[in-house]
Design a protein around this motif. Structure first.
Motif, PDB file in Angstrom:
ATOM      1  N   ALA A  55       0.816  -1.512  -0.152  1.00 16.37           N
ATOM      2  CA  ALA A  55       0.033  -0.070   0.003  1.00 16.37           C
ATOM      3  C   ALA A  55       0.912   1.172   0.016  1.00 16.37           C
ATOM      4  O   ALA A  55       0.532   2.371  -0.645  1.00 16.37           O
ATOM      5  CB  ALA A  55      -1.187   0.033   1.138  1.00 16.37           C
ATOM      6  N   GLY A  58       1.328   2.307  -3.525  1.00 13.21           N
ATOM      7  CA  GLY A  58       0.214   3.240  -3.987  1.00 13.21           C
ATOM      8  C   GLY A  58      -0.156   3.027  -5.345  1.00 13.21           C
ATOM      9  O   GLY A  58      -0.949   4.064  -5.962  1.00 13.21           O
ATOM     10  N   LEU A  60      -0.987   1.501  -9.357  1.00 11.80           N
ATOM     11  CA  LEU A  60      -2.150   0.635  -9.976  1.00 11.80           C
ATOM     12  C   LEU A  60      -1.990  -0.920  -9.792  1.00 11.80           C
ATOM     13  O   LEU A  60      -2.618  -1.767  -9.368  1.00 11.80           O
ATOM     14  CB  LEU A  60      -2.489   0.931 -11.560  1.00 11.80           C
ATOM     15  CG  LEU A  60      -3.617  -0.121 -12.125  1.00 11.80           C
ATOM     16  CD1 LEU A  60      -4.991   0.390 -11.319  1.00 11.80           C
ATOM     17  CD2 LEU A  60      -3.376   0.614 -13.746  1.00 11.80           C
ATOM     18  N   SER A  62       0.032  -2.273  -7.406  1.00 14.12           N
ATOM     19  CA  SER A  62      -0.213  -2.466  -6.113  1.00 14.12           C
ATOM     20  C   SER A  62      -1.602  -2.721  -5.467  1.00 14.12           C
ATOM     21  O   SER A  62      -2.131  -3.368  -4.900  1.00 14.12           O
ATOM     22  CB  SER A  62       0.696  -1.655  -4.949  1.00 14.12           C
ATOM     23  OG  SER A  62       0.050  -0.346  -5.159  1.00 14.12           O
ATOM     24  N   ARG A  63      -2.396  -1.778  -6.145  1.00 18.39           N
ATOM     25  CA  ARG A  63      -3.977  -1.918  -5.782  1.00 18.39           C
ATOM     26  C   ARG A  63      -4.513  -3.122  -6.331  1.00 18.39           C
ATOM     27  O   ARG A  63      -5.463  -3.935  -5.730  1.00 18.39           O
ATOM     28  CB  ARG A  63      -4.626  -0.846  -6.627  1.00 18.39           C
ATOM     29  CG  ARG A  63      -6.070  -0.927  -6.454  1.00 18.39           C
ATOM     30  CD  ARG A  63      -6.749   0.494  -7.185  1.00 18.39           C
ATOM     31  NE  ARG A  63      -6.377   1.598  -6.714  1.00 18.39           N
ATOM     32  CZ  ARG A  63      -7.287   2.076  -5.285  1.00 18.39           C
ATOM     33  NH1 ARG A  63      -8.326   1.712  -5.016  1.00 18.39           N
ATOM     34  NH2 ARG A  63      -6.899   3.418  -5.086  1.00 18.39           N
ATOM     35  N   ARG A  64      -4.087  -3.594  -7.637  1.00 15.21           N
ATOM     36  CA  ARG A  64      -4.447  -4.805  -8.044  1.00 15.21           C
ATOM     37  C   ARG A  64      -4.037  -5.987  -7.391  1.00 15.21           C
ATOM     38  O   ARG A  64      -4.673  -6.933  -7.338  1.00 15.21           O
ATOM     39  CB  ARG A  64      -4.186  -4.895  -9.618  1.00 15.21           C
ATOM     40  CG  ARG A  64      -5.079  -4.022 -10.363  1.00 15.21           C
ATOM     41  CD  ARG A  64      -4.659  -4.431 -11.956  1.00 15.21           C
ATOM     42  NE  ARG A  64      -5.270  -3.398 -12.775  1.00 15.21           N
ATOM     43  CZ  ARG A  64      -4.991  -3.096 -14.098  1.00 15.21           C
ATOM     44  NH1 ARG A  64      -3.779  -3.407 -14.619  1.00 15.21           N
ATOM     45  NH2 ARG A  64      -5.764  -2.104 -14.665  1.00 15.21           N
ATOM     46  N   LEU A  67      -6.215  -5.968  -4.384  1.00 12.03           N
ATOM     47  CA  LEU A  67      -7.478  -6.762  -4.443  1.00 12.03           C
ATOM     48  C   LEU A  67      -7.513  -8.168  -4.631  1.00 12.03           C
ATOM     49  O   LEU A  67      -8.644  -8.765  -4.387  1.00 12.03           O
ATOM     50  CB  LEU A  67      -8.036  -5.973  -5.798  1.00 12.03           C
ATOM     51  CG  LEU A  67      -8.714  -4.767  -5.642  1.00 12.03           C
ATOM     52  CD1 LEU A  67      -9.143  -3.980  -6.803  1.00 12.03           C
ATOM     53  CD2 LEU A  67      -9.929  -4.563  -4.600  1.00 12.03           C
ATOM     54  N   LYS A  73     -12.967  -4.774  -0.242  1.00 18.18           N
ATOM     55  CA  LYS A  73     -12.907  -3.439  -0.974  1.00 18.18           C
ATOM     56  C   LYS A  73     -12.573  -2.436  -0.202  1.00 18.18           C
ATOM     57  O   LYS A  73     -11.443  -1.631  -0.438  1.00 18.18           O
ATOM     58  CB  LYS A  73     -13.792  -3.148  -1.933  1.00 18.18           C
ATOM     59  CG  LYS A  73     -13.887  -4.214  -3.102  1.00 18.18           C
ATOM     60  CD  LYS A  73     -14.805  -3.860  -4.522  1.00 18.18           C
ATOM     61  CE  LYS A  73     -14.957  -4.499  -5.296  1.00 18.18           C
ATOM     62  NZ  LYS A  73     -14.195  -6.043  -5.507  1.00 18.18           N
ATOM     63  N   VAL A  76      -8.750  -2.472   1.154  1.00 16.81           N
ATOM     64  CA  VAL A  76      -8.148  -2.076  -0.054  1.00 16.81           C
ATOM     65  C   VAL A  76      -7.983  -0.531  -0.076  1.00 16.81           C
ATOM     66  O   VAL A  76      -6.803   0.241   0.017  1.00 16.81           O
ATOM     67  CB  VAL A  76      -8.337  -2.552  -1.314  1.00 16.81           C
ATOM     68  CG1 VAL A  76      -7.489  -2.108  -2.386  1.00 16.81           C
ATOM     69  CG2 VAL A  76      -8.203  -4.152  -1.202  1.00 16.81           C
ATOM     70  N   LYS A  77      -8.829  -0.151   0.163  1.00 13.95           N
ATOM     71  CA  LYS A  77      -9.216   1.484  -0.121  1.00 13.95           C
ATOM     72  C   LYS A  77      -8.575   2.213   1.319  1.00 13.95           C
ATOM     73  O   LYS A  77      -7.794   3.022   1.010  1.00 13.95           O
ATOM     74  CB  LYS A  77     -10.879   2.011   0.063  1.00 13.95           C
ATOM     75  CG  LYS A  77     -11.012   3.372  -0.240  1.00 13.95           C
ATOM     76  CD  LYS A  77     -12.356   3.539  -0.299  1.00 13.95           C
ATOM     77  CE  LYS A  77     -12.574   5.166  -0.379  1.00 13.95           C
ATOM     78  NZ  LYS A  77     -14.064   5.500  -0.401  1.00 13.95           N
ATOM     79  N   LEU A  80      -4.569   1.555   1.048  1.00 14.55           N
ATOM     80  CA  LEU A  80      -4.063   2.712   0.206  1.00 14.55           C
ATOM     81  C   LEU A  80      -4.008   3.929   0.329  1.00 14.55           C
ATOM     82  O   LEU A  80      -2.907   4.681   0.408  1.00 14.55           O
ATOM     83  CB  LEU A  80      -4.667   2.488  -1.059  1.00 14.55           C
ATOM     84  CG  LEU A  80      -4.275   1.257  -1.951  1.00 14.55           C
ATOM     85  CD1 LEU A  80      -5.026   1.034  -2.950  1.00 14.55           C
ATOM     86  CD2 LEU A  80      -2.796   1.209  -2.528  1.00 14.55           C
ATOM     87  N   GLU A  81      -5.275   4.689   1.031  1.00 19.40           N
ATOM     88  CA  GLU A  81      -5.539   5.960   1.236  1.00 19.40           C
ATOM     89  C   GLU A  81      -4.863   6.280   2.673  1.00 19.40           C
ATOM     90  O   GLU A  81      -4.189   7.402   2.978  1.00 19.40           O
ATOM     91  CB  GLU A  81      -6.756   6.454   1.162  1.00 19.40           C
ATOM     92  CG  GLU A  81      -7.408   6.143  -0.137  1.00 19.40           C
ATOM     93  CD  GLU A  81      -8.805   6.401  -0.384  1.00 19.40           C
ATOM     94  OE1 GLU A  81      -9.630   6.466   0.573  1.00 19.40           O
ATOM     95  OE2 GLU A  81      -9.466   6.479  -1.488  1.00 19.40           O
TER      96      GLU A  81
END
Length: 116
Positions: A55, A58, A60, A62-64, A67, A73, A76-77, A80-81
Motif C-alpha cells: 500500500a 500506491g 495501480l 499494488s492496488r490490483r 484486491l 474492497k 484495500v481502500k 491505500l489511502e
C-alpha cells in the motif's frame, strides 16, 4: 516426513486456512486491532506487513495485488489511502502483538494484533 515444510497449518485444510487468514488480515487493516489466538496472529502478521508495504507504493499494480489478496474492497481502500500515507516513512514493523491471557472456554492464549 516433514522435510522443508514451513508455515503453520492451524489444523485446517489449505483453502479454509487461506481464506481465514485473508479475512483476518482484512479485519486488521479495517479496524486496526483484532483480538485472536496467538497462533493465528503469528501466522497473519507477515501477511499484514506485506499488504501495508504494498500500500505504501500506491500505484495501480499494488492496488490490483491488494484486491487479489484482500476480500473486502474497503480494506484495500483504507490501506491505500490511510495506512500507506501513515507508514510512508517507516521501513517495517507495522504491527504489534499484545498478550491478553488465556481464553475462558478452552484456555487458548489470546492476543491483540494491532497496528503501531
Amino acid at each position: 516426513m516433514r522435510h522443508g515444510n514451513t508455515g503453520k497449518t492451524l489444523d485446517r485444510a489449505k483453502q479454509p486456512r487461506e481464506l481465514m487468514l485473508r479475512n483476518l488480515a482484512s479485519s486488521v487493516l479495517i479496524y486496526e486491532k483484532v483480538k485472536t489466538t496467538e497462533a493465528k496472529a503469528k501466522v497473519v502478521k507477515p501477511l499484514v506487513e506485506k499488504m501495508i508495504t504494498l500500500a505504501k507504493v500506491g500505484d495501480l499494480n499494488s492496488r490490483r495485488h491488494l484486491l487479489q489478496v484482500l476480500l473486502q474492497k474497503n480494506a484495500v481502500k483504507k490501506s491505500l489511502e490511510v495506512l500507506g500515507e501513515r507508514y510512508k516513512s517507516r521501513s517495517g514493523g507495522y504491527t504489534r502483538i499484545v498478550k491478553l491471557g488465556p481464553r475462558q472456554g478452552d484456555g487458548a492464549q489470546m492476543v491483540q494484533l494491532e497496528l503501531v
